[in-house]
Design a protein around this motif. Sequence first.
Motif, mmCIF file in Angstrom:
data_model
loop_
_atom_site.group_PDB
_atom_site.id
_atom_site.type_symbol
_atom_site.label_atom_id
_atom_site.label_comp_id
_atom_site.label_asym_id
_atom_site.label_seq_id
_atom_site.Cartn_x
_atom_site.Cartn_y
_atom_site.Cartn_z
ATOM 1 N N SER A 147 -22.000 -17.953 -31.008
ATOM 2 C CA SER A 147 -20.679 -18.437 -30.602
ATOM 3 C C SER A 147 -20.293 -19.816 -31.116
ATOM 4 N N PRO A 183 -10.061 -24.911 -26.959
ATOM 5 C CA PRO A 183 -9.267 -23.678 -26.960
ATOM 6 C C PRO A 183 -8.120 -23.786 -27.972
ATOM 7 N N VAL A 184 -7.762 -22.661 -28.586
ATOM 8 C CA VAL A 184 -6.633 -22.645 -29.512
ATOM 9 C C VAL A 184 -5.400 -23.189 -28.784
ATOM 10 N N GLY A 185 -4.710 -24.119 -29.419
ATOM 11 C CA GLY A 185 -3.517 -24.703 -28.825
ATOM 12 C C GLY A 185 -3.808 -25.768 -27.780
ATOM 13 N N VAL A 208 -12.554 -24.973 -32.924
ATOM 14 C CA VAL A 208 -11.631 -24.273 -32.025
ATOM 15 C C VAL A 208 -12.186 -22.881 -31.734
ATOM 16 N N ILE A 209 -11.881 -22.389 -30.535
ATOM 17 C CA ILE A 209 -12.278 -21.033 -30.160
ATOM 18 C C ILE A 209 -11.069 -20.272 -29.629
ATOM 19 N N GLU A 210 -10.904 -19.051 -30.113
ATOM 20 C CA GLU A 210 -9.839 -18.167 -29.647
ATOM 21 C C GLU A 210 -10.195 -17.629 -28.263
ATOM 22 N N THR A 211 -9.194 -17.307 -27.463
ATOM 23 C CA THR A 211 -9.428 -16.766 -26.126
ATOM 24 C C THR A 211 -10.229 -15.470 -26.194
ATOM 25 N N ASN A 212 -9.872 -14.575 -27.119
ATOM 26 C CA ASN A 212 -10.608 -13.306 -27.195
ATOM 27 C C ASN A 212 -12.054 -13.533 -27.624
ATOM 28 N N SER A 213 -12.312 -14.547 -28.428
ATOM 29 C CA SER A 213 -13.692 -14.878 -28.803
ATOM 30 C C SER A 213 -14.471 -15.378 -27.599
ATOM 31 N N GLU A 252 -13.876 -14.573 -24.517
ATOM 32 C CA GLU A 252 -14.104 -13.394 -23.677
ATOM 33 C C GLU A 252 -15.262 -12.558 -24.217
ATOM 34 N N GLU A 253 -15.357 -12.438 -25.537
ATOM 35 C CA GLU A 253 -16.466 -11.697 -26.145
ATOM 36 C C GLU A 253 -17.805 -12.395 -25.886
#
Length: 166
Positions: free
Chosen positions: A23, A112-114, A142-147, A149-150
């Motif tokens: 991650s 988080p993104v944004g 940066v990390i995407e929300t779906n990432s 969650e994964e």
Amino acid sequence: MELTDLLPLEKWAQLENEIHERSGLESNVFNTDGIRITDNKIWVNRLCPAIKATDKGQSFICAVAHMNLANQAREEHRPVIEECDAGLMKIVVPIVVDGEFIGAVGACGLLPVGGEVDAFLVNKMTDLPEAEIASLCDDLAVIETNSAEEVAQFIWEKIEAIVAEA
């Protein structure tokens, strides 16, 4: 039951490393008091060590975020994904054996993104100058929300497998 009844410290450290490699997040296993059980430390940014180097930063940003999310994860028996007060992504996955909360796995340190770091709050908590905080943040990953969650699901499945073998 203690965490070391499930796995020896070396195996918990291996899990922390596996989560980090997958991650990019810093990962630690915590007991019910919110204390890291290994001395394994992989910093994923330059801001977090600066925050944790101050007593107030460690106590009022990092520890508070972990305890709040660990309590939520303990109550809900599910992973929790939120931002810490500094503005970085934090994931907490409960470790529950026969209905008893015995600890948690935390993963954190990416933006988080944004999102953005709350330099004002970090300054007030740590006394680090806002210009220094900005400099420490200029290369935050940066990390995407779906990432996120994964990652939470990956950790959750790892913990369920460990508990099932106990």
